[in-house]
Write a protein that holds these residues in place. Structure first.
Motif, short mmCIF file in Angstrom:
data_model
loop_
_atom_site.label_atom_id
_atom_site.label_comp_id
_atom_site.label_asym_id
_atom_site.label_seq_id
_atom_site.Cartn_x
_atom_site.Cartn_y
_atom_site.Cartn_z
N VAL A 36 0.83 -1.20 0.00
CA VAL A 36 0.00 0.00 0.00
C VAL A 36 0.87 1.25 0.00
O VAL A 36 0.59 2.22 -0.72
CB VAL A 36 -0.95 0.00 1.21
N LYS A 37 1.94 1.22 0.79
CA LYS A 37 2.86 2.37 0.85
C LYS A 37 3.51 2.61 -0.51
O LYS A 37 3.66 3.76 -0.95
CB LYS A 37 3.92 2.12 1.91
N MET A 38 3.89 1.55 -1.18
CA MET A 38 4.51 1.69 -2.50
C MET A 38 3.52 2.23 -3.52
O MET A 38 3.86 3.10 -4.33
CB MET A 38 5.05 0.33 -2.97
N ARG A 39 2.27 1.76 -3.47
CA ARG A 39 1.25 2.25 -4.39
C ARG A 39 0.97 3.73 -4.15
O ARG A 39 0.68 4.49 -5.08
CB ARG A 39 -0.04 1.45 -4.22
N VAL A 92 -7.45 -0.98 -2.67
CA VAL A 92 -7.12 -1.11 -4.09
C VAL A 92 -7.28 0.22 -4.82
O VAL A 92 -6.77 0.40 -5.93
CB VAL A 92 -8.01 -2.17 -4.78
N LEU A 93 -7.97 1.18 -4.20
CA LEU A 93 -8.17 2.50 -4.80
C LEU A 93 -7.02 3.46 -4.53
O LEU A 93 -7.00 4.56 -5.07
CB LEU A 93 -9.47 3.13 -4.26
N VAL A 94 -6.07 3.04 -3.69
CA VAL A 94 -4.96 3.93 -3.32
C VAL A 94 -3.98 4.09 -4.49
O VAL A 94 -3.46 3.10 -5.01
CB VAL A 94 -4.21 3.39 -2.08
N THR A 95 -3.76 5.32 -4.88
CA THR A 95 -2.79 5.63 -5.95
C THR A 95 -1.86 6.76 -5.55
O THR A 95 -0.89 7.05 -6.26
CB THR A 95 -3.52 6.02 -7.25
N SER A 96 -2.14 7.42 -4.42
CA SER A 96 -1.33 8.55 -3.97
C SER A 96 -1.59 8.77 -2.48
O SER A 96 -2.56 8.23 -1.93
CB SER A 96 -1.71 9.82 -4.75
N SER A 99 -5.14 9.95 -1.86
CA SER A 99 -6.19 8.92 -1.93
C SER A 99 -6.12 7.97 -0.74
O SER A 99 -7.12 7.34 -0.38
CB SER A 99 -6.08 8.13 -3.23
N LEU A 100 -4.95 7.86 -0.10
CA LEU A 100 -4.81 6.97 1.04
C LEU A 100 -5.61 7.47 2.24
O LEU A 100 -6.23 6.68 2.96
CB LEU A 100 -3.32 6.84 1.43
N PHE A 101 -5.63 8.78 2.44
CA PHE A 101 -6.30 9.33 3.63
C PHE A 101 -7.79 8.98 3.69
O PHE A 101 -8.26 8.44 4.70
CB PHE A 101 -6.10 10.85 3.69
N PRO A 102 -8.59 9.29 2.65
CA PRO A 102 -10.02 8.94 2.75
C PRO A 102 -10.27 7.44 2.84
O PRO A 102 -11.23 7.00 3.49
CB PRO A 102 -10.62 9.53 1.47
N VAL A 103 -9.42 6.63 2.19
CA VAL A 103 -9.57 5.18 2.28
C VAL A 103 -9.39 4.73 3.73
O VAL A 103 -10.18 3.94 4.26
CB VAL A 103 -8.56 4.46 1.35
N MET A 104 -8.35 5.25 4.39
CA MET A 104 -8.10 4.87 5.78
C MET A 104 -9.16 5.45 6.71
O MET A 104 -9.47 4.85 7.75
CB MET A 104 -6.70 5.33 6.20
#
Length: 383
Positions: A36-39, A92-96, A99-104
């Motif tokens: 996830v961090k790499m994505r 799977v929606l994380v690309t930056s 985008s990580l913040f709202p997913v988490m």
């Protein structure tokens, strides 16, 4: 299996399954952190900051837990389990980093709600049946966390992608979620004729919250950063980082199960005190580990100490609270303690970025030491 343990399993079947499902959820995510961090293409500090979303969602879940538990009743755990399974697919929606913040945020809110409502159910069952149930149920969480971490690590080693891993793990989580369905409603508690206190037992709440804060920071540090520590700083191959969260999960499961028996004999206060001391030693050992083997031993010792802090402290607060205030007291302690999920990932990310993970783990050791004066200052009876 002792009769008391068998009875505890029977009585707490639904929250036991709920915490097992929660363990699979977080174990899956923890072992996929490097991916996830790499994505997200994020540095340690930025990744830690983005994980604030999980803590923010969790805080909201803690605040709303008593009302949600009352509104949904026996449907609370099945409904929240289904929502958690869906939320697990969001990485799977994380690309930056953005985008990580709202997913988490969504993942943290939904899964934390599932978690805390299970704990409210356990506390109610402890009151109804006069049993200690918290450590057994949290042992299930840790066991499933470890199993999920190990399974996901193996999947990563075989080259499986995030889009393949998450749906596969969801099958197990769905099966566990089915077991949270209760055929009958809650057993009504006997009416308590004693007057309800004018205020919540804030002294006990704040001290218990401090213990939870430290435990959440420490546990979340190992969950989130141990895989990176093993693979990046100690030269582990891709997938071997999953051994860190797995070691945490399996060790905590074993000692929470042991805590189910020792707490009945020694009492909550003694168990928490000695556990804090052991956990502090484990964090120091992890910070100084020169090899992967030594790091895993440090994680195991740290997990031994941390294993019973949150469940035993939750059980103790239930005893120190009036029956009509119990859900509110526990939810407020969890909400305050859950700030550890704010401070934990962000602070560890910052410390790692500037000083390295070894220094970060050493700071965690100092935090665990705060448990000792906290348990000694806790009231001995209801306020």
């Amino acid at each position: 299996m002792s009769q008391s343990l068998l009875k505890a399993i029977t009585v707490s079947r639904t929250p036991l399954a709920a915490l097992g499902a929660t363990g699979f959820l977080w174990g899956t995510f923890a072992a996929m952190v490097p991916v996830v961090k790499m994505r997200a293409e994020a540095s340690d500090a930025v990744f830690g900051l983005a994980l604030l979303g999980s803590a923010a969602g969790g805080m909201l879940a803690m605040y709303l837990a008593p009302a949600l538990n009352k509104k949904l009743g026996r449907l609370a755990l099945p409904v929240l389990g289904l929502c958690s399974l869906i939320a697990l697919q969001l990485p799977v929606l994380v690309t930056s980093p953005l985008s990580l913040f709202p997913v988490m945020l969504v993942l943290g809110m939904v899964v934390a709600s599932f978690d805390v409502n299970a704990n409210l159910r356990i506390s109610s069952l402890e009151e109804q049946h006069g049993l200690h149930l918290m450590n057994l149920n949290h042992a299930m969480f840790s066991l499933c966390f470890g199993m999920a971490s190990l399974a996901v690590g193996a999947m990563r080693a075989r080259g499986m992608a995030l889009e393949q891993v998450l749906p596969l793990m969801s099958v197990v989580i769905f099966a566990a979620g089915i077991l949270t369905i209760e055929r009958r409603g809650f057993v009504a508690e006997d009416e308590d004729q004693s007057p309800t206190p004018d205020r919540l037992p804030w002294r006990a709440i704040l001290l218990i919250a401090l213990m939870m804060f430290v435990a959440f920071v420490s546990e979340n540090t190992v969950e989130t950063w141990s895989a990176l520590f093993l693979e990046r700083e100690l030269g582990g191959a891709p997938g071997q980082g999953g051994f860190g969260p797995a070691m945490l999960g399996f060790t905590m499961a074993a000692f929470r199960l042991a805590g189910q028996l020792t707490t009945e004999r020694l009492g909550e206060r003694r168990v928490i005190f000695w556990s804090g001391l052991i956990g502090m030693c484990g964090a120091v050992a992890l910070s100084q580990a020169p090899t992967q083997g030594m790091a895993l031993l440090g994680i195991a010792l740290m997990a031994t100490g941390l294993a019973v802090i949150v469940p035993t402290a939750t059980s103790l607060l239930g005893k120190l609270s009036h029956r009509r205030q119990r859900d509110m007291a526990i939810s407020r302690a969890w909400m305050i303690g859950f700030v550890g999920f704010f401070v934990g990932p962000t602070s560890i990310g910052y410390l790692s970025e500037h000083f390295g993970l070894r220094v970060a783990f050493l700071v965690v050791a100092g935090l665990i030491g705060l448990i000792l004066p906290a348990i000694l200052s806790l009231p001995t009876r209801k306020d």
